[in-house]
Design a protein around this motif. Structure first.
Motif, short mmCIF file in Angstrom:
data_model
loop_
_atom_site.label_atom_id
_atom_site.label_comp_id
_atom_site.label_asym_id
_atom_site.label_seq_id
_atom_site.Cartn_x
_atom_site.Cartn_y
_atom_site.Cartn_z
N GLY A 48 0.78 -1.12 0.13
CA GLY A 48 0.04 0.01 -0.03
C GLY A 48 0.89 1.13 0.01
N ASN A 62 -9.75 -5.20 1.80
CA ASN A 62 -9.39 -4.76 0.65
C ASN A 62 -8.62 -3.44 0.95
OD1 ASN A 62 -9.72 -2.68 -1.73
ND2 ASN A 62 -11.10 -4.47 -2.44
N LEU A 63 -7.57 -3.38 0.32
CA LEU A 63 -6.76 -2.19 0.56
C LEU A 63 -7.26 -0.68 0.29
CD1 LEU A 63 -3.81 -0.76 0.91
CD2 LEU A 63 -3.41 -1.55 -1.28
N ARG A 64 -7.94 -1.05 -0.72
CA ARG A 64 -8.64 0.49 -1.23
C ARG A 64 -9.81 0.91 -0.32
NH1 ARG A 64 -6.65 2.48 -5.83
NH2 ARG A 64 -5.96 0.92 -7.39
N ASN A 66 -10.57 -0.23 2.85
CA ASN A 66 -9.98 -0.37 4.40
C ASN A 66 -8.64 -0.27 4.46
OD1 ASN A 66 -10.32 -0.53 7.09
ND2 ASN A 66 -11.77 -2.15 7.11
N ARG A 67 -7.97 0.77 4.32
CA ARG A 67 -6.54 0.76 4.47
C ARG A 67 -5.99 0.69 5.86
NH1 ARG A 67 -2.15 2.98 1.76
NH2 ARG A 67 -3.29 3.33 -0.22
N TYR A 70 -6.12 -2.99 6.66
CA TYR A 70 -5.23 -3.75 5.91
C TYR A 70 -3.68 -3.61 6.16
CZ TYR A 70 -2.72 -5.18 1.37
OH TYR A 70 -2.17 -5.82 0.33
N THR A 71 -3.29 -2.22 6.59
CA THR A 71 -1.86 -2.15 6.86
C THR A 71 -1.57 -2.79 8.21
OG1 THR A 71 -2.57 -0.07 7.60
CG2 THR A 71 -1.63 0.05 5.47
#
Length: 213
Positions: A48, A62-64, A66-67, A70-71
């Motif tokens: 990301g 989902n990275l886009r 729920n950043r 995700y990270t």
């Protein structure tokens, strides 16, 4: 499970990578490819850190979309880490553990084995390349990552640190932490390692190609 769909990455309108679909279950993966093939670009996309077209999802996060979540489950250690020279290693470690959670048991073992405590109070500006590399590897083990991405993790490490890192990779496997490693060096691990390769600007893989030594 790491899922990539309709992924495209360009630089100055020049295509670099295109991955229509890729699914990687848990395990240890060795990402191969020639210099300039796009290995670091792909790792940074999954982490990301850079923009791209398409979707990347880890364990249904989902990275886009729920950043933040995700990270917390995807960590990254750069090939040539750069941190502010005026901070101490302790400053960085505290920042990472405050945002991602305390060190995993795997991280605690690596910190002890690699002797990182000996220089955590020193400013980053006086770190050798090996010290900086070990700190970067340690920071990637903060929290409870589901996937850890290592870009050329053995570069600048001395022989002892290489062995400590190999133990760490094997610990990750035993703890169920998936690992994606970009390396030009042979891994020589005692766990199954699945090879995937960037060729012709896309991913080619053979999940029957498992390296065990």
């Amino acid at each position: 499970m790491l899922q990539i769909a309709d992924y495209k990455k360009t630089y100055a309108e020049h295509p670099v990578l295109s991955i229509p679909a890729l699914q990687l279950p848990g395990g240890t993966y060795w990402l191969k490819g020639e210099n300039g093939a796009g290995k670091t670009t792909l790792l940074k996309s999954i982490a990301g850190m850079i923009p791209f077209e398409g979707e990347i999802v880890v364990d249904e996060i989902n990275l886009r979309k729920n950043r933040m979540a995700y990270t917390k489950v995807v960590s990254f250690s750069e090939a040539e880490p750069v941190y502010p020279a005026f901070l101490t290693g302790r400053d960085l470690l505290q920042f990472y553990t405050q945002t991602k959670g305390r060190l995993s048991p795997v991280g605690e073992r690596f910190k002890q084995d690699a002797g990182i405590d000996r220089y955590l109070e020193k400013k980053i500006g006086v770190y050798s390349s090996g010290m900086l590399k070990k700190l970067s590897l340690l920071l990637a083990l903060a929290g409870e990552p589901k996937w850890v991405l290592f870009d050329e993790p053995f570069v600048t490490l001395d022989h002892a640190a290489v062995e400590f890192l190999k133990n760490t990779l094997q610990d990750c496997h035993r703890q169920g932490i998936a690992v994606l490693i970009s390396s030009h060096q042979q891994l020589n691990l005692s766990i199954p390692v699945i090879e995937i390769e960037i060729r012709n600007q896309t991913i080619e893989h053979n999940f029957d190609a498992v390296v065990t030594a």
